[in-house]
Design a protein around this motif. Structure first.
Motif, PDB file in Angstrom:
ATOM      1  N   CYS B   5       0.857  -1.185   0.000  1.00 57.05           N
ATOM      2  CA  CYS B   5       0.000   0.000   0.000  1.00 57.05           C
ATOM      3  C   CYS B   5       0.891   1.231   0.000  1.00 57.05           C
ATOM      4  CB  CYS B   5      -0.853  -0.041   1.267  1.00 57.05           C
ATOM      5  SG  CYS B   5      -1.974   1.340   1.457  1.00 57.05           S
ATOM      6  N   TRP B   6       0.653   2.139  -0.935  1.00 55.92           N
ATOM      7  CA  TRP B   6       1.521   3.329  -0.980  1.00 55.92           C
ATOM      8  C   TRP B   6       1.121   4.398   0.025  1.00 55.92           C
ATOM      9  CZ3 TRP B   6      -1.266   7.567  -2.133  1.00 55.92           C
ATOM     10  CH2 TRP B   6      -2.412   7.430  -2.955  1.00 55.92           C
ATOM     11  N   VAL B   7      -0.083   4.288   0.605  1.00 54.00           N
ATOM     12  CA  VAL B   7      -0.439   5.194   1.702  1.00 54.00           C
ATOM     13  C   VAL B   7       0.226   4.643   2.960  1.00 54.00           C
ATOM     14  CG1 VAL B   7      -2.326   6.187   3.053  1.00 54.00           C
ATOM     15  CG2 VAL B   7      -2.672   5.670   0.624  1.00 54.00           C
ATOM     16  N   PRO B   8       0.947   5.471   3.700  1.00 54.37           N
ATOM     17  CA  PRO B   8       1.626   4.951   4.898  1.00 54.37           C
ATOM     18  C   PRO B   8       0.612   4.438   5.931  1.00 54.37           C
ATOM     19  CG  PRO B   8       1.813   7.359   4.772  1.00 54.37           C
ATOM     20  CD  PRO B   8       1.190   6.913   3.483  1.00 54.37           C
ATOM     21  N   LEU B  81      -4.966   1.642  -4.080  1.00 53.30           N
ATOM     22  CA  LEU B  81      -4.038   1.887  -2.963  1.00 53.30           C
ATOM     23  C   LEU B  81      -2.719   1.127  -3.119  1.00 53.30           C
ATOM     24  CD1 LEU B  81      -6.578   1.822   0.020  1.00 53.30           C
ATOM     25  CD2 LEU B  81      -5.509   3.826  -1.042  1.00 53.30           C
ATOM     26  N   THR B  82      -2.649   0.249  -4.091  1.00 57.74           N
ATOM     27  CA  THR B  82      -1.409  -0.513  -4.272  1.00 57.74           C
ATOM     28  C   THR B  82      -0.694  -0.140  -5.569  1.00 57.74           C
ATOM     29  OG1 THR B  82      -2.750  -2.315  -5.204  1.00 57.74           O
ATOM     30  CG2 THR B  82      -2.075  -2.523  -2.906  1.00 57.74           C
ATOM     31  N   ASP B  83      -1.387   0.466  -6.491  1.00 54.85           N
ATOM     32  CA  ASP B  83      -0.772   0.858  -7.760  1.00 54.85           C
ATOM     33  C   ASP B  83      -0.208   2.278  -7.622  1.00 54.85           C
ATOM     34  OD1 ASP B  83      -0.004   1.471 -10.273  1.00 54.85           O
ATOM     35  OD2 ASP B  83      -2.009   1.324 -11.172  1.00 54.85           O
ATOM     36  N   ALA B  84       1.041   2.357  -7.276  1.00 50.60           N
ATOM     37  CA  ALA B  84       1.650   3.663  -6.990  1.00 50.60           C
ATOM     38  C   ALA B  84       1.665   4.566  -8.215  1.00 50.60           C
ATOM     39  CB  ALA B  84       3.069   3.474  -6.452  1.00 50.60           C
ATOM     40  N   SER B  85       1.463   3.987  -9.392  1.00 51.21           N
ATOM     41  CA  SER B  85       1.500   4.830 -10.594  1.00 51.21           C
ATOM     42  C   SER B  85       0.308   5.789 -10.648  1.00 51.21           C
ATOM     43  CB  SER B  85       1.522   3.952 -11.856  1.00 51.21           C
ATOM     44  OG  SER B  85       0.272   3.329 -12.024  1.00 51.21           O
ATOM     45  N   ARG B  87      -0.898   7.262  -7.990  1.00 49.22           N
ATOM     46  CA  ARG B  87      -0.845   8.018  -6.743  1.00 49.22           C
ATOM     47  C   ARG B  87      -1.227   9.496  -6.904  1.00 49.22           C
ATOM     48  NH1 ARG B  87       3.946   7.517  -2.288  1.00 49.22           N
ATOM     49  NH2 ARG B  87       3.413   9.396  -1.116  1.00 49.22           N
ATOM     50  N   ASP B  88      -0.749  10.118  -7.940  1.00 50.38           N
ATOM     51  CA  ASP B  88      -1.002  11.550  -8.092  1.00 50.38           C
ATOM     52  C   ASP B  88      -2.482  11.876  -8.255  1.00 50.38           C
ATOM     53  OD1 ASP B  88       1.628  11.967  -7.833  1.00 50.38           O
ATOM     54  OD2 ASP B  88       2.016  12.499  -9.931  1.00 50.38           O
ATOM     55  N   THR B  89      -3.219  10.967  -8.873  1.00 46.68           N
ATOM     56  CA  THR B  89      -4.649  11.251  -9.055  1.00 46.68           C
ATOM     57  C   THR B  89      -5.457  10.850  -7.824  1.00 46.68           C
ATOM     58  OG1 THR B  89      -4.943   9.114 -10.164  1.00 46.68           O
ATOM     59  CG2 THR B  89      -4.599  11.023 -11.583  1.00 46.68           C
ATOM     60  N   VAL B  90      -4.955   9.888  -7.055  1.00 48.90           N
ATOM     61  CA  VAL B  90      -5.726   9.430  -5.881  1.00 48.90           C
ATOM     62  C   VAL B  90      -5.463  10.314  -4.659  1.00 48.90           C
ATOM     63  CG1 VAL B  90      -6.103   7.507  -4.292  1.00 48.90           C
ATOM     64  CG2 VAL B  90      -5.807   7.056  -6.730  1.00 48.90           C
ATOM     65  N   GLU B  91      -4.242  10.814  -4.545  1.00 51.44           N
ATOM     66  CA  GLU B  91      -3.890  11.563  -3.332  1.00 51.44           C
ATOM     67  C   GLU B  91      -4.849  12.705  -2.979  1.00 51.44           C
ATOM     68  OE1 GLU B  91       0.277  12.519  -3.425  1.00 51.44           O
ATOM     69  OE2 GLU B  91       0.676  11.153  -1.761  1.00 51.44           O
ATOM     70  N   PRO B  92      -5.343  13.443  -3.949  1.00 51.46           N
ATOM     71  CA  PRO B  92      -6.286  14.522  -3.577  1.00 51.46           C
ATOM     72  C   PRO B  92      -7.573  14.011  -2.933  1.00 51.46           C
ATOM     73  CG  PRO B  92      -5.456  14.833  -5.814  1.00 51.46           C
ATOM     74  CD  PRO B  92      -4.996  13.483  -5.382  1.00 51.46           C
ATOM     75  N   ALA B  93      -7.861  12.716  -3.067  1.00 47.82           N
ATOM     76  CA  ALA B  93      -9.077  12.150  -2.447  1.00 47.82           C
ATOM     77  C   ALA B  93      -8.808  11.645  -1.032  1.00 47.82           C
ATOM     78  CB  ALA B  93      -9.626  11.015  -3.314  1.00 47.82           C
TER      79      ALA B  93
END
Lengths: 403, 403
Positions: B5-8, B81-85, B87-93
């Motif tokens: 998971c790329w979210v800590p 949450l596992t596909d770090a590629s 990340r930039d689009t998910v992080e704002p959520a």
């Protein structure tokens, strides 16, 4: 009220100008909406009043608007139905009642069932605890109630599927399982809450009419054999939760002024929160028919606890009210043998079968039996108003391959 | 599942990638919406999945969509949450959990409370009916349940106003009236129904996971003194109806695969409708804290009846299910003295006050007391997942000028 209604109202109609009960109807091919009954017609309120509050499949939006609005709308409807000069514009909003389908009138929030008839509670006590005091010690100090299943409240006319369940076994045997063999009715009166109240506060006994919008009839179908096995110590559950039928027309409290009466004399002093300054006993005359034949005429005026006391008790612990909350009186039974509101009392728990006028006999309900409960109440000037009916037929569950 | 998971996610976080519980949150200044907890963050699902189902103040719309959809959405969230590629689009959520407010996660339909712990029921029996069989005769034949008040289900963090009511009088005296002096907790586990079922049909014991979406924690606050006076013969009413607290995160059944376990051995044969082919006992370790101090660690694995059996029993009479129906297990108590889920058991009905680590003692709850219930369960590969907590503080009712 001396003005005349221009919509024809047959002499024996329950739905006079003094009544104006609210329901939800579906016109042929149309979407469900709120209507008011007048004679043999239903008035489409959204159309007649040009008001979107009533273009909905439940009364809840109107219920939430509170007592001033309830009175205002009632006055407007009365004006529309008595001012013959507006007849041409109102007539298109009238539907013949026999051409529309009546639906569940409100979306229920919580459902509470009380046990407010002394005659009923005492009869049950005599049957189940012979030789002991018929009433439990708290009975005259508070109106006993419990929560029921709001998801199985159904409108009059809905078939009632006979419930299956476990029943009390003989000593040492396994509990039998199958269709209930002691399916009963309970003739009750129900109260629909409009105005909510916040958690942590109480609704006073004299604030009843600010919160309760109106009244309808209830058949609280009960499986006595399931109940006897399950109910100690947490109360009835599957014995009641399969279906509770309600009548489609909600009679507003504002139509029941002439029906108000003092409740029976209290034989125990009441805590202040239950002492009512206004009389909210109601002189409703119920009639219970089994397959079209009258089996009982329970008088609601004999109820020990009033609906105002039930509401005050239900909230004295700080429980909140929501729009759509619904509570019922419990079985309405009077002192006489033909005034009992359930077959368990009428047949003394199945010991004394009742013979109907057509010669058939019953202890409890058989598949195919149809039960209808009606009621009338005094209106102004010696007239009577009516509640219509709550009706339901017992059907068997589809065949099972296993239990 | 080996993807990262790329979210800590902190090591002691209850909200790992294997959990992904659902709740409703209000971001600072924003409208309530559905989120999923991951570590110290909440993922805004409407935004992350571009799906309006989740832009609502309750889970109900999603719950109604059924099991295939529940699994599909869970797979999509796991992928995000596992596909770090991405990340930039998910992080704002992602919102920090400490910056949002958690709300009631679902709009409750009916609420049923069971009594499914043998240890709890037997302890209560020993206290209230000394010298008799601790369990009532039907206890091992069916899971006893009753309906509660869904209108007073509140989310964790809501203050609980101490209820007032009548209590049992001394012989010949009037019933005392005032604030409850025996206010208790009940540590329970709750089950949220997603898929409805029609009236007149049953939900089989092996269809549990098709209907129940997920699991949360419950504190079924109980006024023992009100209950003792009111509950015969129709069960608890005001003793329970003032408030029932639920935890804000609903853990999906799909996260509880590693927690499933066989229930205790049955000592009475079961009717076929209660015989389960799959094990739906759950190895949840509860912890009850009073003012921050652990008073009990009830094990849910000791429950006699499983949630699958509760559901089958609740519908065996033909009662329908609605999306948003909610049922709780009843007090979770294990066999040990520090495994009891209510103060009535812990203090043996007030006889043996409990001493907390800080030296204070309690029989029942005092104003200002705060109770928090947490739970964890086995996750995959030796990990653990958690339920978060249900927390509530007791406050006095505002002053009364009369009773």
């Amino acid at each position: 009220m001396t003005s005349r209604c221009w919509v024809p109202v047959p002499e024996d109609s329950p739905f006079t100008l003094h009544n104006l009960p609210y329901g939800v109807f579906a016109p042929d091919g149309g979407a469900p909406r709120v209507g008011v009954a007048i004679g043999e017609h239903v008035l489409d309120l959204a159309r007649a009043l040009d008001d979107d509050t009533f273009a909905r499949p439940a009364l809840n939006a109107f219920l939430a608007q509170g007592r001033d609005r309830w009175r205002d709308v009632r006055a407007k409807i009365t004006a529309l139905l008595t001012d013959a000069s507006g007849r041409d514009t109102v007539e298109p909003a009238l539907h013949r009642a026999d051409r529309v389908r009546m639906l569940m009138p409100f979306e229920p929030a919580d459902y509470v069932d009380f046990y407010a008839s002394e005659h009923h509670a005492a009869n049950i006590g005599r049957m189940l605890r012979p030789g002991q005091e018929p009433l439990t010690p708290q009975w005259k100090h508070l109106p006993i109630g419990y929560h029921g299943r709001s998801g199985t409240l159904v409108v009059s006319g809905t078939d009632v599927v006979r419930p299956w369940g476990q029943t009390r076994p003989a000593d040492g045997a396994e509990p039998p399982f199958g269709p209930s063999r002691r399916l009963d009715i309970e003739a009750e009166v129900g109260f629909v809450v409009g105005t909510p109240s916040p958690r942590g506060t109480r609704v006073g006994v004299d604030d009843f009419a600010d919160h309760v919008f109106g009244v309808c009839l209830v058949n609280d179908w009960s499986a006595r054999d399931l109940q006897a096995w399950e109910y100690v110590p947490l109360g009835p559950f599957l014995a009641k939760s399969f279906a509770t039928s309600v009548s489609p027309w909600i009679v507003p409290l504002d139509a029941l002024g002439a029906a108000r009466t003092a409740p029976p004399e209290r034989t125990e002093p009441l805590r202040p929160y239950l002492r009512d300054g206004e009389d909210w006993g109601l002189d409703l005359a119920l009639e219970v028919r089994l397959n079209g034949q009258v089996v009982s005429r329970p008088p609601f005026s004999a109820m020990y606890w009033t609906p105002a006391q039930m509401l005050a008790h239900m909230t004295v612990n700080g429980a909140s009210l929501r729009t759509g909350d619904f509570y019922a009186s419990g079985t309405v039974s009077g002192p006489g043998p033909r005034e009992r509101g359930c077959l368990m009392e009428i047949t003394w728990n199945g010991r004394d079968p009742v013979t109907l006028p057509d010669g058939s006999t019953r202890t409890f309900l058989e598949d195919g039996d149809e039960v209808a409960i009606t009621a009338t109440a005094p209106g102004p000037d010696g007239t009577r108003i009516g509640f219509g009916e709550v009706r339901g037929r017992v059907v068997a569950q589809p065949l099972r391959t296993e239990d």
